[in-house]
Write a protein that holds these residues in place. Structure first.
Motif, PDB file in Angstrom:
ATOM      1  N   THR A  55       1.055  -1.696  -0.227  1.00 35.51           N
ATOM      2  CA  THR A  55      -0.140  -0.051  -0.362  1.00 35.51           C
ATOM      3  C   THR A  55       1.043   1.237   0.211  1.00 35.51           C
ATOM      4  N   LEU A 108      -4.978  -0.084  -1.367  1.00 31.30           N
ATOM      5  CA  LEU A 108      -5.354  -0.004  -0.357  1.00 31.30           C
ATOM      6  C   LEU A 108      -6.571  -1.309  -0.959  1.00 31.30           C
ATOM      7  N   LYS A 109      -6.758  -2.365  -0.259  1.00 29.30           N
ATOM      8  CA  LYS A 109      -7.626  -3.034  -0.347  1.00 29.30           C
ATOM      9  C   LYS A 109      -8.437  -3.344   0.990  1.00 29.30           C
ATOM     10  N   ASP A 110      -9.213  -3.638   0.621  1.00 33.78           N
ATOM     11  CA  ASP A 110     -10.849  -4.049   1.918  1.00 33.78           C
ATOM     12  C   ASP A 110     -10.433  -5.615   1.752  1.00 33.78           C
ATOM     13  N   GLU A 111     -11.571  -5.969   2.381  1.00 34.29           N
ATOM     14  CA  GLU A 111     -11.343  -7.710   2.865  1.00 34.29           C
ATOM     15  C   GLU A 111     -11.122  -8.314   1.433  1.00 34.29           C
ATOM     16  N   THR A 112     -12.271  -7.737   0.333  1.00 31.93           N
ATOM     17  CA  THR A 112     -12.351  -8.559  -0.335  1.00 31.93           C
ATOM     18  C   THR A 112     -11.880  -8.502  -1.551  1.00 31.93           C
ATOM     19  N   ASP A 115     -10.202  -2.086  -4.102  1.00 29.20           N
ATOM     20  CA  ASP A 115      -9.066  -0.758  -4.444  1.00 29.20           C
ATOM     21  C   ASP A 115     -10.148   0.335  -2.616  1.00 29.20           C
ATOM     22  N   VAL A 116      -9.842   0.308  -1.898  1.00 25.28           N
ATOM     23  CA  VAL A 116     -10.378   1.183  -0.606  1.00 25.28           C
ATOM     24  C   VAL A 116      -9.966   3.030  -1.796  1.00 25.28           C
ATOM     25  N   THR A 132     -12.950   8.037   6.495  1.00 26.10           N
ATOM     26  CA  THR A 132     -11.008   7.281   5.539  1.00 26.10           C
ATOM     27  C   THR A 132     -10.441   7.245   6.017  1.00 26.10           C
ATOM     28  N   LEU A 135     -10.621   4.364   8.631  1.00 25.93           N
ATOM     29  CA  LEU A 135     -10.363   3.033   7.842  1.00 25.93           C
ATOM     30  C   LEU A 135      -9.435   2.281   8.275  1.00 25.93           C
ATOM     31  N   ASP A 137      -6.027   1.232  11.080  1.00 25.22           N
ATOM     32  CA  ASP A 137      -6.112   1.015  12.507  1.00 25.22           C
ATOM     33  C   ASP A 137      -4.825   2.004  13.150  1.00 25.22           C
TER      34      ASP A 137
END
Length: 161
Positions: A55, A108-112, A115-116, A132, A135, A137
């Motif tokens: 990322t 930046l990827k989500d759980e699927t 792209d976020v 935003t 998202l 951590d």
């Protein structure tokens, strides 16, 4: 006689470690940093990954007003026992630095695996929405805050010029 003869704890702020007193023993010339502009940043935990799996966070310089406001957020006070210190404001400081200095991301990827998007506030294509930022951590925000604040101080390249 409480408090007499006891040493107050000291705490060193990493962002302020670059400041040195102006004394005759200090023969280091003053170095002025130039704005670095938008730059990519890869988290330490992802630096060993293949480039296509990393990322990339896009960081930009803080304005002087933002930098001073952020530095003013951190408060350190001695504990009542003289041995412990209390630090407040670090959460606000991290939030302010990331909100002001993070201007985008790539990959930046989500759980699927999708792209976020980097969503910004209306009227400002570079300022992220709170949603935003939420998202990311906390550890990521702290690392980004360090990279954003460190850009305000001379690095090795500046010192060699």
């Amino acid at each position: 006689m409480s408090g007499q003869g006891q040493r107050r704890p000291t705490w060193e702020c990493p962002s302020l470690a670059h400041f040195t007193p102006d004394t005759p023993d200090n023969d280091t010339p003053m170095i002025i940093t130039r704005p670095r502009g938008e730059r990519p940043y890869i988290l330490e935990a992802e630096r060993e990954l293949n480039a296509e799996d990393q990322t990339v966070f896009l960081l930009d310089d803080l304005t002087e007003r933002d930098r001073v406001a952020i530095m003013d957020q951190l408060r350190v006070s001695a504990g009542t026992d003289g041995a412990h210190a209390s630090i407040t404001g670090s959460g606000t400081r991290t939030y302010m630095a990331v909100r002001a200095g993070l201007v985008g991301w790539q990959n930046l990827k989500d759980e699927t695996g999708a792209d976020v998007p980097f969503e910004t506030v209306a009227g400002n294509s570079r300022k992220p929405k709170d949603e935003t930022l939420s998202l990311l951590d906390w550890e990521t925000k702290v690392e980004l805050q360090g990279a954003i604040m460190d850009a305000a101080f001379p690095d090795d390249d500046d010192k060699e010029k």
